[in-house]
Write an enzyme that holds these catalytic residues in place. Structure first.
Site, PDB file in Angstrom:
ATOM      1  N   HIS A 247     -17.735  26.366 -51.262  1.00  0.00           N
ATOM      2  CA  HIS A 247     -18.384  26.790 -50.014  1.00  0.00           C
ATOM      3  C   HIS A 247     -19.293  27.994 -50.313  1.00  0.00           C
ATOM      4  O   HIS A 247     -19.015  28.765 -51.229  1.00  0.00           O
ATOM      5  CB  HIS A 247     -17.283  27.176 -49.027  1.00  0.00           C
ATOM      6  CG  HIS A 247     -17.757  27.518 -47.651  1.00  0.00           C
ATOM      7  ND1 HIS A 247     -18.314  28.742 -47.342  1.00  0.00           N
ATOM      8  CD2 HIS A 247     -17.751  26.806 -46.506  1.00  0.00           C
ATOM      9  CE1 HIS A 247     -18.620  28.757 -46.050  1.00  0.00           C
ATOM     10  NE2 HIS A 247     -18.298  27.596 -45.524  1.00  0.00           N
TER      11      HIS A 247
ATOM     12  N   ASP B  74     -10.027  30.724 -52.984  1.00  0.00           N
ATOM     13  CA  ASP B  74     -10.528  30.609 -51.617  1.00  0.00           C
ATOM     14  C   ASP B  74      -9.579  29.648 -50.897  1.00  0.00           C
ATOM     15  O   ASP B  74      -9.607  28.444 -51.138  1.00  0.00           O
ATOM     16  CB  ASP B  74     -11.971  30.079 -51.665  1.00  0.00           C
ATOM     17  CG  ASP B  74     -12.470  29.569 -50.323  1.00  0.00           C
ATOM     18  OD1 ASP B  74     -11.738  29.686 -49.316  1.00  0.00           O
ATOM     19  OD2 ASP B  74     -13.595  29.032 -50.279  1.00  0.00           O
TER      20      ASP B  74
ATOM     21  N   CYS C  81     -22.107  23.740 -45.565  1.00  0.00           N
ATOM     22  CA  CYS C  81     -22.160  25.011 -46.295  1.00  0.00           C
ATOM     23  C   CYS C  81     -21.901  24.856 -47.785  1.00  0.00           C
ATOM     24  O   CYS C  81     -21.573  25.811 -48.469  1.00  0.00           O
ATOM     25  CB  CYS C  81     -21.191  26.046 -45.725  1.00  0.00           C
ATOM     26  SG  CYS C  81     -21.551  26.510 -44.055  1.00  0.00           S
TER      27      CYS C  81
END
Lengths: 142, 398
Positions: free
Chosen positions: B112, B189, B353
């Protein structure tokens, strides 16, 4: 214009858009136009000579509304002077923004006469115009 | 879990965009209202009863997060505005100090933007170099491919636990073990993984973890930065200001507080943290293992049906998260999303994204369906029925 006819015209321009290709000479000006709220992304190429739009073509990825709107714009703006083109665009945007407009002048452009009802797609219809205005404005300032 | 617990599920909607954000159960909304209605004071004051209650609730939320990810120390839990802020703090507050020119940062092309741009900026600022771990045919990270690109200069591996378009799960435990043997830090993440399965930061031995509250039934504007305590001690606060300072007189004399306060300058998102704590308690009642198993079931159920439709091109037949990315042959993804919206089905269209992913999968835009535990087989049936008829899509997409 009834809904069925509007749909047909839009689909025709979406499936077989006018002048979807890059120019094969370098006398064109290019502007990229994209939509922050969605994913449409178009490069529009314009050839202007003697204050007149000689040719427009485009390439890129966009939804049915943006693509068809670009095709219809191209069909209507080629041959116009810069001032005539600006007048057309103003008229078209008045229609999108629910302001008084001259439907005759817009020709097939009126297929988007009810697009204002779909808030997010209004921008799709206006996308090519937002792009080409930048090129036309740069000419007026010269 | 009962449908009645979610006000948004009472709406006439089929919501399949849980990778973007999730609905909130009543208990979370009520817990936040309780703050606004009965003890709406600032934190770190404690001079009067309602302010004392704020500190207690805020720190209770921190403890709830700590237990949820099995962190060793409470000081390791920093409240942020979300995954994005957490990852930026890790890159800017920690790694900018340590990285030298030609040090290498390993990411992949399916990350992302939040796990790409902060590293790109480090490359621009301090001359570190961002490199990509090649993905295999199913867009997975394999240990073999990882080992191929690690060099003596590799200092950081930053990966999503589960990616947000492909939905592949990374072998984080193995990666961390290998990385630590080579003195490499690992940043995870967790935006798409923490809400959907058990995360144990000690078992994974992860150095840093970032995740967001709103993707796990909590409010927007709250997230978590986890870091090993000894690493967070070294982290430079990105924000300076109230709450985080011990004392100051002049630029030469600024003294900061201990963790975690040192990294939470200004009035924190008190109600957000309290809401997140409640969301975690809600998820734990259902059980993270149950959530994972159910989402795997939903994904398989949807996949089995979607592969039957000849004009649906799936980007991720193989995946571990409850995510399906696909296109309807010859129709721009956004037009399909508009069509589904007419039937009150919410899906995402676009590049999600992950803008450098296109060179991996050869597709710029796609539709993304992402599940959460409150989705049902009926939701999928409705989606599949609408996708089956391409003529209908073409007819009704405008």
């Amino acid at each position: 214009m009834n809904e069925e006819l509007r749909r047909e015209i839009i689909m025709e321009h979406y499936m077989q858009p006018k002048n979807r290709h890059r120019p094969n000479e370098d006398t064109y000006q290019m502007v990229n136009t994209n939509n922050a709220s969605c994913i449409d992304n178009l490069d529009i190429y314009v050839k202007i000579e003697d204050q007149k739009i000689k040719d427009i073509c485009f390439e890129g990825e966009a939804c049915a509304i943006s693509t068809s709107s670009t095709s219809i714009m191209i069909q209507n703006l080629i041959g116009k002077t810069i001032e005539e083109a600006k007048e057309y665009i103003k008229n078209f945007e008045n229609m999108l923004n629910e302001q008084p407009y001259d439907s005759k002048q817009l020709k097939e452009g009126i297929v988007y006469e009810e697009i204002y009802k779909q808030g997010n797609r209004k921008h799709c219809a206006d996308l090519p115009y937002e792009g080409i205005k930048k090129i036309l404005d740069s000419y007026s300032q010269k | 879990m009962k449908i009645e617990e979610f006000p948004m599920l009472q709406e006439d909607l089929i919501y399949l965009d849980n990778g973007a954000t999730t609905f909130k159960p009543k208990c979370v909304i009520e817990k936040m209202n309780e703050y606004y209605e009965t003890y709406s004071a600032n934190a770190h004051r404690g001079d009067y009863d309602i302010s004392f209650k704020v500190d207690k609730e805020y720190e209770d939320a921190r403890e709830t997060v700590r237990k949820f990810i099995n962190a060793k120390d409470k000081e390791s839990i920093i409240f942020t505005s979300g995954t994005t802020e957490s990852l930026n703090m890790i890159a800017t507050g920690f790694f900018r100090k340590f990285l030298e020119p030609n040090d290498e940062i390993l990411i992949t092309k399916s990350e992302h933007a939040s796990n790409v741009l902060p590293w790109f900026r480090l490359q621009n600022d301090c001359g570190a170099i961002v490199k990509y771990i090649p993905l295999d045919q199913s867009h997975y990270v394999t240990m073999e491919n990882l080992k191929k690109v690690v060099t003596p200069n590799t200092k950081v591996i930053a990966l999503a636990g589960i990616t947000n378009v492909i939905g592949d799960e990374r072998p984080m435990k193995e990666i961390t073990k290998f990385a630590h043997e080579h003195n490499i830090f690992v940043v995870m993440d967790g935006a798409q993984s923490v809400p959907h399965r058990k995360t144990d930061v000690q078992d994974l031995d992860i150095d840093f973890l970032a995740f967001s509250g709103h993707k796990m039934c909590g409010p927007t504007g709250i997230g978590v930065l986890y870091g090993k305590k000894e690493l967070l001690e070294e982290m430079e606060p990105v924000n300076l200001g109230g709450g985080m300072n011990e004392s100051f007189d002049s630029p030469e004399e600024m003294y900061y507080k201990e963790l975690p306060t040192r990294l939470e300058a200004g009035t924190p998102n008190i109600v957000g943290a309290i809401g997140l704590g409640e969301a975690i308690r809600f998820l734990e009642k259902i059980g993270m293992d149950n959530i994972e198993a159910y989402e795997r079931h939903l994904r398989k159920y949807a996949l089995d049906k979607l592969v039957q439709i000849p004009h649906v091109d799936l980007l991720n037949i193989e995946a571990d998260g409850g995510i399906l990315a696909f296109n309807v042959d010859g129709i721009f993804s956004q037009d399909v999303a508009y069509y589904l919206n007419k039937y009150k089905i919410c899906v995402r269209a676009g590049n999600h994204c992950a803008k450098i992913l296109k060179s991996e999968v050869g597709v710029t835009n796609s539709l993304r369906v992402s599940f959460y535990f409150y989705n049902t087989e009926n939701d999928i049936d409705a989606l599949v029925e609408l996708l089956e008829n391409k003529e209908k899509i073409l007819k009704e997409m405008l």
